[in-house]
Motif scaffolding. Structure first.
Motif, PDB file in Angstrom:
ATOM      1  N   ILE A 176     -19.116  -5.616  -9.449  1.00  0.00           N
ATOM      2  CA  ILE A 176     -18.868  -3.915 -10.574  1.00  0.00           C
ATOM      3  C   ILE A 176     -19.063  -3.191  -9.507  1.00  0.00           C
ATOM      4  N   LEU A 177     -17.989  -2.172  -9.146  1.00  0.00           N
ATOM      5  CA  LEU A 177     -18.642  -1.103  -8.647  1.00  0.00           C
ATOM      6  C   LEU A 177     -18.590  -0.028  -8.953  1.00  0.00           C
ATOM      7  N   MET A 178     -19.571   1.083  -9.346  1.00  0.00           N
ATOM      8  CA  MET A 178     -20.083   1.883 -10.652  1.00  0.00           C
ATOM      9  C   MET A 178     -19.733   3.431  -9.533  1.00  0.00           C
ATOM     10  N   ASN A 179     -19.700   4.613 -10.456  1.00  0.00           N
ATOM     11  CA  ASN A 179     -19.965   5.386  -9.160  1.00  0.00           C
ATOM     12  C   ASN A 179     -20.759   6.384 -10.322  1.00  0.00           C
ATOM     13  N   LYS A 180     -21.902   6.359  -9.926  1.00  0.00           N
ATOM     14  CA  LYS A 180     -23.101   6.491 -10.246  1.00  0.00           C
ATOM     15  C   LYS A 180     -23.767   7.922 -10.507  1.00  0.00           C
ATOM     16  N   PRO A 181     -23.513   8.299 -11.847  1.00  0.00           N
ATOM     17  CA  PRO A 181     -24.236   9.625 -11.724  1.00  0.00           C
ATOM     18  C   PRO A 181     -25.309  10.215 -11.838  1.00  0.00           C
ATOM     19  N   ASP A 182     -25.984  11.175 -11.167  1.00  0.00           N
ATOM     20  CA  ASP A 182     -26.308  12.110 -10.974  1.00  0.00           C
ATOM     21  C   ASP A 182     -27.525  11.741 -12.559  1.00  0.00           C
ATOM     22  N   GLY A 183     -29.121  11.047 -11.978  1.00  0.00           N
ATOM     23  CA  GLY A 183     -29.780  11.380 -12.888  1.00  0.00           C
ATOM     24  C   GLY A 183     -29.398   9.729 -14.058  1.00  0.00           C
ATOM     25  N   VAL A 184     -29.515   9.023 -13.065  1.00  0.00           N
ATOM     26  CA  VAL A 184     -29.276   7.744 -13.412  1.00  0.00           C
ATOM     27  C   VAL A 184     -30.271   7.095 -12.287  1.00  0.00           C
ATOM     28  N   VAL A 185     -30.530   5.709 -12.848  1.00  0.00           N
ATOM     29  CA  VAL A 185     -31.404   5.503 -11.519  1.00  0.00           C
ATOM     30  C   VAL A 185     -31.000   3.613 -11.057  1.00  0.00           C
ATOM     31  N   CYS A 186     -31.267   2.856 -10.192  1.00  0.00           N
ATOM     32  CA  CYS A 186     -30.676   2.153  -9.987  1.00  0.00           C
ATOM     33  C   CYS A 186     -32.009   0.868 -10.396  1.00  0.00           C
ATOM     34  N   ALA A 187     -31.534   0.361 -11.328  1.00  0.00           N
ATOM     35  CA  ALA A 187     -32.899  -0.501 -11.319  1.00  0.00           C
ATOM     36  C   ALA A 187     -31.938  -1.866 -12.511  1.00  0.00           C
ATOM     37  N   THR A 188     -32.845  -3.020 -12.790  1.00  0.00           N
ATOM     38  CA  THR A 188     -32.287  -3.391 -13.918  1.00  0.00           C
ATOM     39  C   THR A 188     -32.959  -2.792 -15.528  1.00  0.00           C
TER      40      THR A 188
END
Ligand code: URA
Length: 258
Positions: free
Chosen positions: A64-76
């Motif tokens: 899955i390719l996501m456009n990560k927004p500000d304020g969201v963390v890359c973690a499970t």
């Protein structure tokens, strides 16, 4: 053949005990039958399985390719902040997904979410030479001398030496830069620009290997990648080619978003 509860558990977020409860409530269907016994053996390739009327399809690997927004963390998981996995809808959520690599909480852009550990390693390992491309908005205007300093492998705070990296300014946008990295040290881009006495005001990852983030992918949205897209992640082009393509096709779009 596989146990029904094992199959559903591996393809979704449901635990085995939740599946048992759902089955007792009549919420699990195999082909046209409601099934209450979770130990039933099914064939994931030919049987059609439904939980609460949603079909659970067999997919071994997911990209899955996501456009990560500000304020969201890359973690499970995270106790305080929303994670990239929290942004997925229930029909794509499953327990084995993880973000392949990290962007800082305030960095936006391209994140790969997958359950493929081998691919993740191939993309992230500096030894595999898969480039990641960033668009940077700087506090002070871009300075040509950065290119040489980054190319030599700049030493960032704490004495760590970075691998050689390429960077260029962008025409019509004196305080922006386009950067190629082959590694992902903690806060690397921010620390590299701090080492040349500038400051990163905003940062977006826009490409990995030969796969660029689709322009129409809204912040917080995602797409499932096709096999041909996953292959592009592992292919590379020279920095000059990527820069020229970016400069002529995408730059005004992304610069407006920086
Ligand atoms: N470098 C950074 O400083 N932050 C990121 O999120 C990615 C690269």
């Amino acid at each position: 053949m596989e146990r029904l509860d094992k199959f559903i558990s591996s393809m979704t977020e449901y635990t085995r005990s939740q599946i048992k409860k759902l089955a007792l409530k009549g919420k699990i269907q195999v082909n046209s039958e409601i099934v209450k016994d979770c130990s039933l053996k099914i064939d994931p390739e030919s049987d059609r399985i439904y939980v609460c009327k949603r079909e659970i399809t067999f997919k071994e690997k997911v990209y899955i390719l996501m456009n990560k927004p500000d304020g969201v963390v890359c973690a499970t998981q995270d106790l305080r902040d929303k994670t990239v996995l929290d942004l997925l809808s229930d029909d794509v959520k499953r327990k084995d997904l993880f973000p392949a690599g990290r962007l800082d909480k305030d960095t936006r852009g391209m994140v790969l979410i997958t359950n493929d550990g081998e691919l993740s390693h191939r993309i992230l390992s500096p030894k595999k030479h898969i480039p990641k491309y960033y668009l940077v908005r700087l506090k002070e205007n871009f300075c040509e001398k950065y290119a040489k300093e980054f190319e030599q492998g700049i030493i960032i705070d704490g004495g760590e030496k970075c691998l050689p990296a390429k960077v260029r300014g962008l025409e019509n946008c004196p305080d922006a830069a386009f950067l190629e990295l082959f590694e992902g040290k903690f806060h690397q881009v921010k620390r590299m620009f701090a080492a040349v006495e500038n400051h990163v005001e905003s940062l977006v990852r826009i490409r990995m290997g030969n796969l660029s983030m689709p322009e129409n992918l809204e912040s917080g949205s995602y797409v499932e990648l096709l096999h041909k897209d996953v292959e592009k992640l592992l292919k590379t082009q020279s920095f000059e080619e990527v820069y020229n393509e970016f400069d002529s096709i995408f730059s005004s779009y992304w610069i407006n978003k920086l």
